[in-house]
Every structure is written in structure tokens, then in C-alpha cells.
Scaffold this active site. Structure first.
Site, PDB file in Angstrom:
ATOM      1  N   GLU A 102       2.785   6.549  10.408  1.00 30.50           N
ATOM      2  CA  GLU A 102       3.450   5.385  10.998  1.00 30.50           C
ATOM      3  C   GLU A 102       4.970   5.487  10.872  1.00 30.50           C
ATOM      4  O   GLU A 102       5.667   5.531  11.879  1.00 30.50           O
ATOM      5  CB  GLU A 102       2.948   4.096  10.329  1.00 30.50           C
ATOM      6  N   LYS A 119      -0.122 -24.864 -38.580  1.00 27.03           N
ATOM      7  CA  LYS A 119      -0.807 -23.662 -39.057  1.00 27.03           C
ATOM      8  C   LYS A 119       0.204 -22.547 -39.203  1.00 27.03           C
ATOM      9  O   LYS A 119       1.251 -22.529 -38.546  1.00 27.03           O
ATOM     10  CB  LYS A 119      -1.920 -23.234 -38.104  1.00 27.03           C
ATOM     11  N   GLY A 159      13.576 -34.341 -26.713  1.00 21.75           N
ATOM     12  CA  GLY A 159      14.515 -34.867 -27.694  1.00 21.75           C
ATOM     13  C   GLY A 159      14.142 -34.667 -29.136  1.00 21.75           C
ATOM     14  O   GLY A 159      14.796 -35.224 -30.030  1.00 21.75           O
ATOM     15  N   THR A 160      13.113 -33.883 -29.411  1.00 18.13           N
ATOM     16  CA  THR A 160      12.687 -33.687 -30.797  1.00 18.13           C
ATOM     17  C   THR A 160      13.418 -32.528 -31.483  1.00 18.13           C
ATOM     18  O   THR A 160      13.270 -32.349 -32.683  1.00 18.13           O
ATOM     19  CB  THR A 160      11.178 -33.435 -30.866  1.00 18.13           C
ATOM     20  N   GLU A 170      15.943 -24.368 -19.030  1.00 18.09           N
ATOM     21  CA  GLU A 170      16.348 -25.756 -18.818  1.00 18.09           C
ATOM     22  C   GLU A 170      17.859 -25.929 -18.794  1.00 18.09           C
ATOM     23  O   GLU A 170      18.356 -26.875 -18.181  1.00 18.09           O
ATOM     24  CB  GLU A 170      15.753 -26.657 -19.915  1.00 18.09           C
ATOM     25  N   LYS A 183       0.825  -1.217   0.000  1.00 25.24           N
ATOM     26  CA  LYS A 183       0.000   0.000   0.000  1.00 25.24           C
ATOM     27  C   LYS A 183       0.857   1.265   0.000  1.00 25.24           C
ATOM     28  O   LYS A 183       0.624   2.198  -0.783  1.00 25.24           O
ATOM     29  CB  LYS A 183      -0.912   0.007   1.233  1.00 25.24           C
ATOM     30  N   LYS A 191     -14.406  -0.513  -6.813  1.00 19.57           N
ATOM     31  CA  LYS A 191     -15.409   0.413  -7.343  1.00 19.57           C
ATOM     32  C   LYS A 191     -14.726   1.640  -7.900  1.00 19.57           C
ATOM     33  O   LYS A 191     -13.600   1.985  -7.508  1.00 19.57           O
ATOM     34  CB  LYS A 191     -16.419   0.798  -6.261  1.00 19.57           C
TER      35      LYS A 191
END
Length: 579
Positions: A75, A454, A288-289, A315, A50, A220
Site C-alpha cells: 500500500e 494498615k 482539605g485534609t 490538580e 497494524k 490464538k
């Protein structure tokens, strides 16, 4: 006619005046900022941000919008607040010297407050009014309102003074932010502040799966439409960032330029020119592709064009990534040394999703790349059912499109013998181009294949292509048709060997036939030469015979003439002797 005029009047009605906060993303959620000249309540539990929210609102107003502000705190004192904000790069002491803000600490001790019928805020108004007039302030922050009324248990007095405070701020035309602590069952401790404030923003700090997340919600906003969802936000090195950090409208520019992926065969599959610049590309596949290799090739191609590339690796470490890519002929370290490539490696669990997103956004703003690679997006969360992952990635994609960056994302899918067109994080619908990689097990071996599922805006290939790793990078093998089948891997190599052997046998047979034809031609030529020789010999004999006969005939004629001449001479001598 009157109805039309009334409708036109409503359409042309002036919009509510708003003051930009300068907090990234918040102005988009609120439709332009907080209400000008009205109080806004920012409430939440301890540690949700805040005070940081209020302070950044004040500092951004002073620095970016030339609106001086007063920060009245109850404060922490001014030196503590200045030290805390210095960690975000805000120098409050300097702004005070420049008369752009005023920090005023009001010490309130609960033991010194006695509830009386004469209790009011007149002293506070005088002090606050003086601070406002001293710099011509347009913005005010009160932090926190509970400290101001901590000694007033009488709700009737509290309600009256709260209304008086908010009314006083409105009459002075102050765009105010008032912070408040959240109650157990209400937005604020007293449950009154949210009713008198024109705008209420709720901050929340929660822990899920040992990862903390801060959330913001506009409860609001009188007189204005606004985003009603919960939006993640975080406090980073540059202040607060509310997600979405980009426009919520799809208004980015679609570019016509095409860029290379760094793989010639893949470019050929994408209408021979590669994807569009500024588009988003998803490369999904099982382990592994070759997803990381394709991602690295994409970044390498951008650097080769003289463009900057930013690679997020979740990774592999940077050193490991550089070593692995050298094995396929990609020297990424060269581009890194030239300043064209920047690699950021980290564990996904290091930060929450929102922190990852804002860090990416800040790094893109700083490095200004043309290409961004994220490998893989499926590792950004350890919980596969995390519902916040897709919205986070949506914001990231929209952000990169706004910057005009061409983005490539890799996604890990389940390893299955049946290739399924499924992206684990469910973002395939957000992508412009989707490449699916697969390991096909056949004939006791695995073969890597690639297909374009695609690619928007272009006539892409519908073939499944085999690709291999070479010392010069990735290469797509040409489609090999055998009958009505497409052969890959060892089956393709074996069939190619059979085809080569058959071709060699055919060539040998052709050579043999040509040799036989040549020998036959040579034999015929020899026969023709022999006949020509015989003909020439016969011609010589005939010519000799003709010449001999001609010579004999000519000799006989010559002898006959000679005899005739001899007889004539005798007759002449005989006649002369008679005379």
C-alpha cells in the site's frame, strides 16, 4: 513405572521456540514472543496500528536480536514508511544501508489482475526469496494481505494461494508477521487468514467517553499458552507499549530498609522508623485534609536525603504547587534547581489511562527516582465507574515495585461527617501502608486527624492523631487524654489552658506554703538565738561568781598563811632574846 516415565517425558518436553518482538509488554503476554519460523496474523480496523506493530517487530529484531528482516508492502511505498517510522525514532534508511532490513514496495493494481486458473504467487515468492537471501533475513513482514488478493473474488483460488503463502513462509523458516484488515463479522476481510495462521493477534481502536483507547488481544497461539485478556496498548514516542508493561508475577524484592516520611510524628506511628523502601503508600481523605501537603513532605524528605523524587500533580500547576508548599515551610523549588525533584503537572483528561501509565513508566526510566508521588490517583479518570482504573493502577504499582521506588498515592474520598475507610478507586488492598485523613467537625470547628489503617510488616500505631500546619511543615500533635476521651482542636486547647491555670494555682499555693514554712523556721531560729544569748549571759554570770568566790577564798588562805608566818617570826625573835 511406565506411567512415571511417560509423565517425566511430558514434563521435559521442549518448549515452542519463540522470537522476542522487542515490543514492551507483548512478550510477557505471549510468553516470550511470536512463534519462530511460523506466520503470525495481525488484524484490525484502519488506524489501530497494524503497520507500526509490524515495522517495530522488524526493527527490534534487527537492532536487538541480530535478526535481519524484509518488509514487503503493498500500500505505502518505502519512503513513506521510513518517514512514518522516523517519528518513533527508527531510521529505516540507515538500517537498509547497513543491510539489516530490506524495504520492498510491490505495486498492485486491481485493474491489472485478471482471474485465471493459472493465477499464483510464484512471482511474489521469487521476489521475496531474493530479498531474504540478500541479507540472510530471519523475519518477514507482509503489509497488507488484502492488497495482495484484492482482485480475487474466487474464494477457492484465494484459499489455495493463502495456504500456499503461509506454507512457503514456514518452509523457509521465516518468523513472519502478516497484517490484515478486519471484516464486518470476521477477524479478517476474507475470514480465512485466521485459520491458516499459527498465531493471531487482534488490534482494536475504540472511543469511550471521548477518550480513545487501543486494545490488543491474542486470539490464538498454537502450541503455547498466552494471555487471553484484552490489553491496552498505545503508540508513543518510543514505539508501541502493551500493558502490562511489567511482569505479571509478584516477584519483586522486598527491602528491609526504612525511609522517613518527612513528618517526625508520622514516622513514630510507623514503628518509629517510617515505611519500608520500595513499598506503596496510600493517603486518602476528603478535600482539605492535607493529602497534597503530606505528599509534598514525603518528596521533600527524599530530596533532603540526596535522593531523586518524581511528583505527578493532577490538580495544581507546578508554580501553584511550589507557592502553596512554601507557605508551610517546604522549599521544593530548591530541590528542583538541584535536579533532585521533577514535577509533572497536567490535566487528567489530557490523555487516556494507558497513556498516563506509559508516560509515567518512561519518565521513571529516564529520571530514575527513588520516590514517586502521584497526587491524586482518583483524578486519572473522570468516570468514577471506569473499570480500567484499578488494573491500570495495579500495573503502575507493580512497575514501581520492580524499580524499587517508594511510591505515595493520594486518593480523594467523599466529604462526610462519618469517617469511612473507603478509597474511591478501590486500590487500598494493593497498598502496603494506608493512611486515612479526616476533617472532624466538633465544637464549631474542623480538626484534621490522621490514622494508620494498615502498614504491612510492622507494629504501627492505632491512635487517631491530630495534625497541624506550621511554618516548618506538618506536625502531629501529641495525644491528649482527658478521662476516657481524646481531645482535639479547641477542646484540647481549652483543656490545656484549664490545666495550665490549675497548675499555676497549685504552684502559687505551694509557694505560699513554702514561704510560711520559711517564716516559721526563721522565727524558731530567732527564738533559738535568743535562748542561746540568754544561756551565754547566764554562763558569764556564773563564771564571774565562781571566779570571784575562788579569788576570795584564795585571798583568805593567803592571809592566813601570812599571819602564820608572822607569828613564827616573832617566836623566833623572842627565843633569841632570852638567850
Amino acid at each position: 513405572m511406565a506411567a512415571v516415565s511417560k509423565k517425566t517425558k511430558q514434563i521435559n518436553a521442549p518448549m515452542l521456540a519463540k522470537s522476542p518482538t522487542g515490543i514492551r509488554g507483548l512478550d510477557e503476554v505471549t510468553g516470550g514472543g511470536l512463534p519462530t519460523g511460523r506466520p503470525t496474523l495481525v488484524c484490525g480496523a484502519a488506524g489501530c496500528g497494524k503497520t507500526m506493530f509490524a515495522a517495530e517487530f522488524l526493527v527490534c529484531g534487527a537492532l536487538q536480536y541480530d535478526e535481519p528482516g524484509v518488509f514487503m508492502m503493498f500500500e505505502e511505498n518505502a519512503s513513506e514508511l521510513a518517514a512514518n517510522m522516523r517519528s518513533l525514532g527508527f531510521d529505516l534508511d540507515k538500517l537498509q544501508r547497513q543491510k539489516k532490513i530490506v524495504l520492498d514496495y510491490v505495486r498492485i493494481e486491481r485493474s491489472e489482475i485478471e482471474e485465471t486458473g493459472e493465477y499464483d504467487l510464484e512471482g511474489l515468492f521469487i521476489r521475496l526469496g531474493h530479498a531474504i537471501d540478500s541479507i540472510g533475513a530471519k523475519r518477514v513482514v507482509l503489509d497488507t494481505i488484502e492488497a495482495l488478493f484484492s482482485g480475487l473474488p474466487n474464494h477457492a483460488v484465494l484459499r489455495a494461494e493463502l495456504r500456499r503463502l503461509f506454507r512457503w513462509l514456514k518452509e523457509r523458516g521465516m518468523t513472519a508477521v502478516i497484517t490484515g484488515e478486519r471484516g464486518e463479522t470476521t477477524l479478517t476481510r476474507y475470514g480465512l487468514e485466521e485459520y491458516v495462521a499459527d498465531c493471531v493477534i487482534l488490534l482494536d481502536h475504540r472511543i469511550h467517553e471521548q477518550i480513545s483507547t487501543r486494545r490488543l488481544r491474542v486470539v490464538k497461539y498454537r502450541g503455547s499458552s498466552h494471555g487471553t485478556n484484552e490489553y491496552p496498548f498505545l503508540i508513543g514516542a518510543k514505539g508501541l507499549s502493551v500493558l502490562p508493561i511489567t511482569s505479571m508475577r509478584l516477584d519483586h524484592v522486598a527491602l528491609e530498609e526504612r525511609v522517613s516520611t518527612g513528618i517526625a510524628g508520622l514516622d513514630e506511628m510507623l514503628e518509629g522508623a517510617g515505611p519500608y523502601r520500595g513499598s506503596s503508600i496510600l493517603v486518602s481523605g476528603s478535600p482539605g485534609t492535607g493529602k497534597s501537603s503530606i505528599a509534598a513532605s514525603f518528596a521533600n524528605a527524599a530530596c533532603a536525603r540526596g535522593e531523586r523524587a518524581l511528583l505527578f500533580a493532577y490538580e495544581e500547576s507546578q508554580s501553584q504547587l511550589l507557592r502553596n508548599m512554601r507557605s508551610i515551610g517546604l522549599d521544593l523549588a530548591h530541590w528542583e534547581q538541584k535536579g533532585l525533584l521533577k514535577i509533572h503537572s497536567s490535566r487528567p483528561t489530557l490523555q487516556g489511562l494507558e497513556q498516563h501509565l506509559v508516560f509515567m513508566h518512561d519518565l521513571v526510566e529516564e529520571f530514575k527516582p527513588s520516590v514517586v508521588v502521584v497526587d491524586p490517583i482518583s483524578n486519572l479518570t473522570i468516570d468514577e465507574s471506569d473499570a480500567s482504573l484499578k488494573p491500570t493502577l495495579m500495573r503502575l504499582i507493580d512497575s514501581l515495585k520492580q524499580y524499587g521506588c517508594t511510591a505515595l498515592f493520594t486518593s480523594l474520598t467523599a466529604d462526610s461527617t462519618n469517617v469511612l475507610a473507603n478509597s474511591e478507586v478501590g486500590v487500598s488492598s494493593l497498598m502496603d501502608t494506608w493512611l486515612l485523613l479526616a476533617n472532624i467537625a466538633h465544637n464549631a470547628e474542623r480538626t484534621r486527624t490522621l490514622q494508620v489503617l494498615k502498614s504491612r510488616g510492622m507494629a504501627h500505631s492505632n491512635q487517631v492523631r491530630e495534625f497541624v500546619f506550621t511554618g516548618r511543615g506538618l506536625d502531629l500533635v501529641d495525644v491528649y487524654l482527658f478521662g476516657n476521651q481524646v481531645l482535639t482542636g479547641t477542646a484540647r486547647v481549652s483543656q490545656e489552658a484549664q490545666e495550665e491555670a490549675a497548675t499555676e494555682l497549685r504552684q502559687r499555693d505551694h509557694d505560699r506554703r513554702l514561704r510560711e514554712l520559711s517564716s516559721h523556721r526563721q522565727a524558731i531560729d530567732a527564738q533559738i538565738a535568743s535562748l542561746k544569748a540568754q544561756q551565754q549571759e547566764r554562763e558569764g554570770e556564773v563564771e564571774f561568781a565562781i571566779a570571784r568566790e575562788t579569788l576570795a577564798a584564795e585571798g583568805a588562805v593567803s592571809r592566813a598563811k601570812s599571819i602564820a608566818r608572822g607569828r613564827g617570826n616573832l617566836q623566833k625573835r623572842a627565843a633569841g632574846s632570852r638567850r
